[in-house]
Design a protein around this motif. Sequence first.
Motif, mmCIF file in Angstrom:
data_model
loop_
_atom_site.group_PDB
_atom_site.id
_atom_site.type_symbol
_atom_site.label_atom_id
_atom_site.label_comp_id
_atom_site.label_asym_id
_atom_site.label_seq_id
_atom_site.Cartn_x
_atom_site.Cartn_y
_atom_site.Cartn_z
ATOM 1 N N PHE A 182 0.825 -1.208 0.000
ATOM 2 C CA PHE A 182 0.000 0.000 0.000
ATOM 3 C C PHE A 182 0.861 1.260 0.000
ATOM 4 O O PHE A 182 0.585 2.208 -0.714
ATOM 5 N N ILE A 183 1.884 1.278 0.834
ATOM 6 C CA ILE A 183 2.766 2.437 0.925
ATOM 7 C C ILE A 183 3.980 2.259 0.028
ATOM 8 O O ILE A 183 4.372 3.169 -0.701
ATOM 9 N N ASP A 184 4.593 1.086 0.068
ATOM 10 C CA ASP A 184 5.759 0.783 -0.751
ATOM 11 C C ASP A 184 5.528 -0.573 -1.426
ATOM 12 O O ASP A 184 5.164 -1.542 -0.754
ATOM 13 N N PRO A 185 5.713 -0.668 -2.729
ATOM 14 C CA PRO A 185 5.395 -1.911 -3.444
ATOM 15 C C PRO A 185 6.253 -3.108 -3.047
ATOM 16 O O PRO A 185 5.893 -4.250 -3.357
ATOM 17 N N GLU A 186 7.349 -2.856 -2.357
ATOM 18 C CA GLU A 186 8.257 -3.947 -2.004
ATOM 19 C C GLU A 186 8.070 -4.456 -0.576
ATOM 20 O O GLU A 186 8.806 -5.337 -0.142
ATOM 21 N N THR A 187 7.106 -3.908 0.145
ATOM 22 C CA THR A 187 6.966 -4.283 1.563
ATOM 23 C C THR A 187 5.546 -4.702 1.915
ATOM 24 O O THR A 187 4.589 -4.416 1.201
ATOM 25 N N THR A 188 5.470 -5.367 3.048
ATOM 26 C CA THR A 188 4.195 -5.759 3.651
ATOM 27 C C THR A 188 4.198 -5.296 5.097
ATOM 28 O O THR A 188 5.190 -5.486 5.814
ATOM 29 N N GLY A 189 3.126 -4.713 5.529
ATOM 30 C CA GLY A 189 3.011 -4.301 6.926
ATOM 31 C C GLY A 189 2.146 -5.264 7.706
ATOM 32 O O GLY A 189 1.193 -5.845 7.164
ATOM 33 N N ALA A 190 2.471 -5.465 8.949
ATOM 34 C CA ALA A 190 1.654 -6.273 9.854
ATOM 35 C C ALA A 190 1.480 -5.497 11.150
ATOM 36 O O ALA A 190 2.427 -4.853 11.621
ATOM 37 N N SER A 240 7.685 -12.188 2.081
ATOM 38 C CA SER A 240 8.679 -12.755 2.999
ATOM 39 C C SER A 240 8.076 -13.898 3.804
ATOM 40 O O SER A 240 6.899 -13.866 4.181
ATOM 41 N N THR A 241 8.886 -14.897 4.068
ATOM 42 C CA THR A 241 8.428 -16.015 4.899
ATOM 43 C C THR A 241 8.328 -15.610 6.360
ATOM 44 O O THR A 241 7.816 -16.377 7.180
ATOM 45 N N SER A 242 8.804 -14.418 6.682
ATOM 46 C CA SER A 242 8.776 -13.967 8.078
ATOM 47 C C SER A 242 7.454 -13.294 8.446
ATOM 48 O O SER A 242 7.259 -12.929 9.604
ATOM 49 N N LEU A 243 6.514 -13.157 7.486
ATOM 50 C CA LEU A 243 5.269 -12.448 7.786
ATOM 51 C C LEU A 243 4.459 -13.136 8.876
ATOM 52 O O LEU A 243 4.030 -12.488 9.839
ATOM 53 N N GLN A 244 4.234 -14.431 8.735
ATOM 54 C CA GLN A 244 3.435 -15.138 9.737
ATOM 55 C C GLN A 244 4.110 -15.153 11.110
ATOM 56 O O GLN A 244 3.456 -14.853 12.113
ATOM 57 N N PRO A 245 5.416 -15.484 11.196
ATOM 58 C CA PRO A 245 6.081 -15.372 12.502
ATOM 59 C C PRO A 245 6.015 -13.956 13.066
ATOM 60 O O PRO A 245 5.854 -13.772 14.276
#
Length: 249
Positions: free
Chosen positions: A191-199, A222-227
Motif C-alpha cells: 500500500f505504501i511501498d510496493p516492495e513491503t508488507t506491513g503487519a 517474505s516467509t517472516s510475515l506469519q512469525p
Amino acid sequence: MANSPSGDSMLDRLVRILDSFDSENQSLSVIALARRAEIPKATMYRLLDELVGHDLLARDKDGQVRLGLRLWELANRSTTTQDLRKTALPFMEDINQLLGQNTQLSMLHQDEVLIIERLSRPGSVVNQASVAGRMPVHSTSMGMALLAFSRPEVIREFLDRHREIMNSTHPNFRAEMAEIRRNGYASFDGFIDPETTGAAAPILDNSGYQVAVLSVVVPRDSTSLQPAAMALRTAARGISRALLLTNTP
C-alpha cells in the motif's frame, strides 16, 4: 483569545502555524509559512517573534523556521503517550531484535495514524513511518488494525467522514474488518511501498477496544510475515496486560 480582523482567533492561527510543518516540510521560509497557515505576511512576522520568544518555533541562521524544542518538551509530558511508550518499549525491543525490522507504536488520532515510537534496525526494509508523523488509515496495516478494533461508533463516524476513499480502497470493508478481528492482526501488501508488507496487532483495553497498535514492516512475500504477526500478537497482549496493571489503583 482575541479575534483577528478576519474573524479567526489567536488560537486558530497558532494551530494553523504549527500544522504547517510535517515530515516533508520540517523547515519553512516565513513567506511559505504564512502561505500555508493562511496568515498575512505582516501578521506572520509579528507572531513569529512571539512564538520564537517562547521557543514554540525556532529560526535558523538562514531565516528558515522550524518547530521549537518546547513543543517536544510539552508533548513528552502527556501522561497517555508517556505511559504507553514506557510500557511498550521493552516489548518493542524484543520484537525489533527478533525480526530485525523496524518496529512502530501508533495510535488513532484525528482520523490518522499517529506514530508514537519507532525502533530502527540496520538493513531493514524501507519504512515511511517517523516518530510524531502521521499516516493514512486506509493505506496502512496500522490504520486498519486500529479501525477494526475501535468502538462501533468510532468506525461508523470514521466511515461517514471518509466513505468515498474507503469505498474505493476497501470495497469489501466489512469482510476485511471481520477477518482482521478474527486473525487478531492486519496485514496489507504494497500500500505504501510496493516492495513491503506491513503487519499490525492491536493493544487493547479491558473492554477489548484498541488503545494503540504495534507493527512491523517486512519484505513483500517474505516467509517472516506469519512469525512476525504471531510475535506482534503476543507482544501486544503483553503490553495490554502491563497497561492494565499500571492503571489499576
